[in-house]
Structures are given as C-alpha cells and as structure tokens.
Design an enzyme around this catalytic site. Structure first.
Site, mmCIF file in Angstrom:
data_model
loop_
_atom_site.group_PDB
_atom_site.id
_atom_site.type_symbol
_atom_site.label_atom_id
_atom_site.label_comp_id
_atom_site.label_asym_id
_atom_site.label_seq_id
_atom_site.Cartn_x
_atom_site.Cartn_y
_atom_site.Cartn_z
ATOM 1 N N PRO A 108 0.851 -1.181 0.000
ATOM 2 C CA PRO A 108 0.000 0.000 0.000
ATOM 3 C C PRO A 108 0.895 1.242 0.000
ATOM 4 O O PRO A 108 1.860 1.305 0.761
ATOM 5 C CB PRO A 108 -0.772 -0.100 1.330
ATOM 6 C CG PRO A 108 -0.017 -1.078 2.163
ATOM 7 C CD PRO A 108 0.790 -1.949 1.249
ATOM 8 N N MET A 109 0.593 2.188 -0.869
ATOM 9 C CA MET A 109 1.375 3.436 -0.911
ATOM 10 C C MET A 109 0.441 4.602 -1.171
ATOM 11 O O MET A 109 -0.096 4.756 -2.280
ATOM 12 C CB MET A 109 2.428 3.370 -2.021
ATOM 13 C CG MET A 109 3.720 2.742 -1.579
ATOM 14 S SD MET A 109 5.035 3.051 -2.792
ATOM 15 C CE MET A 109 4.629 1.856 -4.012
ATOM 16 N N ALA A 110 0.255 5.416 -0.134
ATOM 17 C CA ALA A 110 -0.611 6.587 -0.254
ATOM 18 C C ALA A 110 -0.088 7.492 -1.368
ATOM 19 O O ALA A 110 1.107 7.772 -1.439
ATOM 20 C CB ALA A 110 -0.636 7.346 1.073
ATOM 21 N N GLN B 294 -6.131 -1.676 2.660
ATOM 22 C CA GLN B 294 -5.556 -1.346 3.959
ATOM 23 C C GLN B 294 -6.351 -0.214 4.613
ATOM 24 O O GLN B 294 -6.546 0.847 4.012
ATOM 25 C CB GLN B 294 -4.106 -0.902 3.823
ATOM 26 C CG GLN B 294 -3.464 -0.737 5.186
ATOM 27 C CD GLN B 294 -2.119 -0.045 5.139
ATOM 28 O OE1 GLN B 294 -1.996 1.061 4.641
ATOM 29 N NE2 GLN B 294 -1.108 -0.716 5.666
ATOM 30 N N CYS C 264 2.485 3.368 9.536
ATOM 31 C CA CYS C 264 2.721 4.681 8.924
ATOM 32 C C CYS C 264 3.280 5.656 9.967
ATOM 33 O O CYS C 264 2.681 5.855 11.020
ATOM 34 C CB CYS C 264 1.433 5.244 8.324
ATOM 35 S SG CYS C 264 1.694 6.875 7.593
ATOM 36 N N ASN D 27 9.152 -6.885 4.399
ATOM 37 C CA ASN D 27 9.103 -5.617 3.652
ATOM 38 C C ASN D 27 10.265 -4.714 4.044
ATOM 39 O O ASN D 27 10.655 -4.665 5.205
ATOM 40 C CB ASN D 27 7.748 -4.931 3.933
ATOM 41 C CG ASN D 27 7.676 -3.511 3.409
ATOM 42 O OD1 ASN D 27 7.464 -2.577 4.166
ATOM 43 N ND2 ASN D 27 7.861 -3.325 2.126
ATOM 44 N N GLY D 28 10.771 -4.007 3.042
ATOM 45 C CA GLY D 28 11.811 -3.011 3.297
ATOM 46 C C GLY D 28 13.042 -3.247 2.452
ATOM 47 O O GLY D 28 13.713 -4.266 2.589
ATOM 48 N N ASP D 29 13.297 -2.299 1.530
ATOM 49 C CA ASP D 29 14.535 -2.272 0.754
ATOM 50 C C ASP D 29 14.680 -3.401 -0.264
ATOM 51 O O ASP D 29 15.808 -3.777 -0.598
ATOM 52 C CB ASP D 29 15.769 -2.252 1.689
ATOM 53 C CG ASP D 29 15.813 -1.010 2.565
ATOM 54 O OD1 ASP D 29 14.984 -0.106 2.351
ATOM 55 O OD2 ASP D 29 16.677 -0.952 3.459
ATOM 56 N N ARG E 149 8.847 1.175 -2.677
ATOM 57 C CA ARG E 149 9.598 2.122 -3.501
ATOM 58 C C ARG E 149 10.322 1.470 -4.678
ATOM 59 O O ARG E 149 10.519 2.098 -5.708
ATOM 60 C CB ARG E 149 10.588 2.903 -2.628
ATOM 61 C CG ARG E 149 9.882 3.859 -1.672
ATOM 62 C CD ARG E 149 10.803 4.326 -0.581
ATOM 63 N NE ARG E 149 11.303 3.182 0.186
ATOM 64 C CZ ARG E 149 12.281 3.233 1.058
ATOM 65 N NH1 ARG E 149 12.880 4.377 1.298
ATOM 66 N NH2 ARG E 149 12.647 2.143 1.718
HETATM 67 C C1 FMN Z 1 5.009 7.219 -1.041
HETATM 68 C C2 FMN Z 1 4.793 6.152 0.006
HETATM 69 C C3 FMN Z 1 3.532 5.940 0.497
HETATM 70 C C4 FMN Z 1 3.315 4.951 1.478
HETATM 71 N N1 FMN Z 1 2.051 4.716 1.918
HETATM 72 C C5 FMN Z 1 1.838 3.694 2.768
HETATM 73 C C6 FMN Z 1 0.501 3.331 3.142
HETATM 74 O O1 FMN Z 1 -0.487 3.912 2.677
HETATM 75 N N2 FMN Z 1 0.360 2.289 4.024
HETATM 76 C C7 FMN Z 1 1.435 1.594 4.520
HETATM 77 O O2 FMN Z 1 1.260 0.659 5.300
HETATM 78 N N3 FMN Z 1 2.694 1.918 4.171
HETATM 79 C C8 FMN Z 1 2.907 2.918 3.299
HETATM 80 N N4 FMN Z 1 4.180 3.178 2.894
HETATM 81 C C9 FMN Z 1 5.270 2.320 3.365
HETATM 82 C C10 FMN Z 1 5.519 1.170 2.379
HETATM 83 O O3 FMN Z 1 4.370 0.371 2.230
HETATM 84 C C11 FMN Z 1 6.684 0.296 2.847
HETATM 85 O O4 FMN Z 1 6.380 -0.266 4.082
HETATM 86 C C12 FMN Z 1 8.009 1.070 2.966
HETATM 87 O O5 FMN Z 1 8.171 1.997 1.918
HETATM 88 C C13 FMN Z 1 9.204 0.123 2.990
HETATM 89 O O6 FMN Z 1 9.231 -0.672 1.830
HETATM 90 P P1 FMN Z 1 10.200 -0.343 0.564
HETATM 91 O O7 FMN Z 1 11.594 -0.325 1.073
HETATM 92 O O8 FMN Z 1 9.929 -1.468 -0.407
HETATM 93 O O9 FMN Z 1 9.810 1.004 0.060
HETATM 94 C C14 FMN Z 1 4.409 4.173 1.946
HETATM 95 C C15 FMN Z 1 5.682 4.422 1.449
HETATM 96 C C16 FMN Z 1 5.888 5.383 0.474
HETATM 97 C C17 FMN Z 1 7.286 5.597 -0.058
#
Ligand code: FMN
Length: 320
Positions: free
Chosen positions: A14-16, A68, A101, A201-203, A226
């Site tokens: 999920p990414m807002a 979510q 978040c 999750n992460g990186d 990301r």
């Molecule tokens: C632009 C953006 C929006 C995000 N929105 C949410 C969200 O709505 N809900 C959530 O649980 N995490 C949100 N996250 C966190 C990501 O889901 C994820 O946990 C975090 O970026 C780490 O994963 P990554 O390293 O693959 O980016 C957001 C992250 C980014 C960069």
C-alpha cells in the site's frame, strides 16, 4: 516460498498517493501476485466521504485487491471493515490494518505506527475487525516505535493472539521514517516467534534483494513499495529470482518510455484532471535516461495527457 495464504508471493505495498488504479494495473500486468490500495481512512469511510470511498474503486478486470484501513477506534475499524467486505465481495483478497505509517498527521491522531505504542489497543482493533468480518485480516507494522527499541516480536505475538491471519513487518523503526536500512533480522525474529505467516518488507529493489529477503528471514511473501516506483518490472524479476530461474532482461529506454505512456493513458482514463499524479511516476520511469533531467522539469509542468505525450515524444527522439 509458498506464498501468503498459498497464493501471494510478491505483493505491491500500500502506498498513499501512489498505488492507485493505474499503478496497480501496470504492476499486476507485470507480475505482481497482489496489489494493495492506498491506505483508506476508516473514519473517512464512516462519514461516507466520497474521496475516501473513491480509493476503493477497482480497475476493470481487477479481480483481487488488498485493502488497507487506518484508524485507531476499534468499533469504527470493525464497522468499516465489514462495509469494505460487503462492497468488494470476492474481489477483496484480505484486509490489512495500518500500524506502520510514521507520518506526523497520521500518528498525531493515534493512527498508523502510533498503535505500536499501545499493543493492547492494536490487539483490540484486530480482534474487533476479525469479529466483524469473515475475510482474512492482517496487520502491517514496523520494527518498533522508538529508535533502537525493537518491540516487533512481542507486538507480533500480541497481534497473533488477537486473531490476525498474518503480519507484515517493515524492518525500520517508526522514528527512522525511511532513513537508514531496513533490518531484515528483525523480520526473521518475528518469523521464528509466531506461527501465522509473515510478509517481509523493506529495501527490496531487484531480484537479488527479493531472494535475499526470503532466504535471510524465512518470510512467506515479500512486499515491495519504492522498488516498484517507475519499475513494475521488479515483480517479474523478483518472482524469477525466488524461483531460481533466469530473470527477464532489464527494461531498455524504449520499454521505460512505453510503460510511462501506458501508465499516463490509464491514469487519464480513470482520473482525468488528476493526471498531475503522473508527474512523479513519469520522473521515476525515465530516471537515468539521457535527457531525463530536462524531461523532469517538463513533466513537472504537465497537466494533460497531451502534454505528457509531447514530452515522451521528445525524450524518445532524444534517446532512441
Ligand atoms: C510514497 C509512500 C507511500 C506509502 N504509503 C503507505 C501506506 O499507505 N500504508 C502503509 O502501510 N505503508 C505505506 N508506505 C510504506 C511502504 O508500504 C513500505 O512499508 C516502505 O516503503 C518500505 O518498503 P520499501 O523499502 O519497499 O519502500 C508508503 C511508502 C511510500 C514511499
């Protein structure tokens, strides 16, 4: 790796502001087993806020989606979970509760990662949401709240006891925001401590890191945020790497510009004047291509599909 609930190995997070219909569509087409909506406010849904409800619109042919919810009031979360389930029916893969978040406007209201400071409330939310719905319910949280104070293992146990069907762990502390590296060992520790599935999750930025996450944590599925920005090819790469087969070739300039065009057209079909959302996606798609920095400035002034198409044409003539 068997996949979460036997089905989902590689998931778009999920990414807002990012994981809207258009982005979910390209990620699904490029191999994501499941894609998530942006986080949806339970409170906003309870007020029948149109903008909030719009976040639950599905693309044509979108047969499965993860939703979510965020909020901190157990009763509101439960009633809105039940409403979402009724609205989406079989299209709802599962419901996740945002406990990760770190944004100030979210945590200041007691939502998101603020719930990690109150595991009893977090557990009550999970229990109530489970009671009110028949779908699978998961929680997504971080390594802990305060920098250096890892609480995710105890937190995960409490969430499991409350009836969650799985958890997703992002290996950073809330106070870290997105700084530093995600610590995958914390995900491994959660995995060893509970019996329900764990999503790592992460990186994760490519096939190799997808595989490393799986190997180092023993997680049941991986979630990518990301790493998918401007790069929906990552899903096929991650799946190949997890299966130990050759990864598809990396996209070239023509693939990148072509995908950006498709994304812009999809966004335009669904969002019309909201096409300005494409600005950031367009910049992500073309990052690193010759002429990208000039294109970036031009994208940031675009407010119609035609304007985006003109910049794509210019970029194509520059680098193809
Ligand atoms: C632009 C953006 C929006 C995000 N929105 C949410 C969200 O709505 N809900 C959530 O649980 N995490 C949100 N996250 C966190 C990501 O889901 C994820 O946990 C975090 O970026 C780490 O994963 P990554 O390293 O693959 O980016 C957001 C992250 C980014 C960069």
């Amino acid at each position: 790796m068997e996949g979460l609930f036997g089905k989902y190995r590689v998931i778009l997070a999920p990414m807002a502001g990012v994981s809207d219909i258009a982005f979910r569509t390209v990620c699904r087409e490029m191999g994501a087993d499941l894609t998530f909506t942006e986080m949806v406010s339970a409170k906003g849904l309870s007020y029948a806020n149109e903008k909030t409800r719009h976040l639950l619109d599905l693309a044509e042919g979108e047969e499965r989606v993860g939703v979510q919810l965020f909020g901190h009031e157990p009763d509101t979360m439960a009633s809105q979970a039940s409403w979402v389930q009724e609205m989406l029916g079989n299209s709802l893969a599962y419901l996740d509760i945002n406990m990760g978040c770190p944004a100030r406007k979210i945590v200041s209201k007691g939502d998101g990662s603020a719930l990690m400071k109150d595991p009893e409330l977090a557990a009550r939310i999970v229990a109530k949401v489970k009671e009110a719905s028949t779908c699978r319910v998961t929680a997504k949280f971080r390594r802990g709240w305060a920098l250096g104070d890892e609480t995710c293992v105890e937190f995960a146990k409490r969430i499991e006891q409350a009836g969650a069907d799985a958890v997703c762990v992002h290996g950073r502390f809330a106070e870290q925001l997105y700084r530093g590296n995600a610590e995958w060992e914390s995900i491994a520790r959660v995995k060893s401590a509970i019996s329900i599935p764990v999503v790592g999750n992460g990186d994760i930025i490519d096939g190799a890191s997808a595989r490393a996450m799986a190997e180092q944590t023993g997680c049941d599925a991986i979630m990518i945020a990301r790493g998918a920005e401007g790069n929906p090819w990552i899903f096929a790469q991650a799946k190949a790497a997890l299966s130990g087969i050759d990864e598809p070739p990396a996209p070239d300039a023509s693939d990148r510009i072509g995908m950006a065009r498709r994304h812009a057209r999809l966004l335009n079909e669904r969002e019309g004047r909201n096409i300005v959302r494409m600005r950031k996606h367009a910049c992500w798609y073309v990052a690193g291509l010759p002429g990208a920095s000039k294109a970036r400035a031009l994208f940031n002034a675009c407010s119609s599909l035609e304007e985006f198409e003109t910049v794509f044409d210019q970029l194509e003539s520059h680098c193809l």
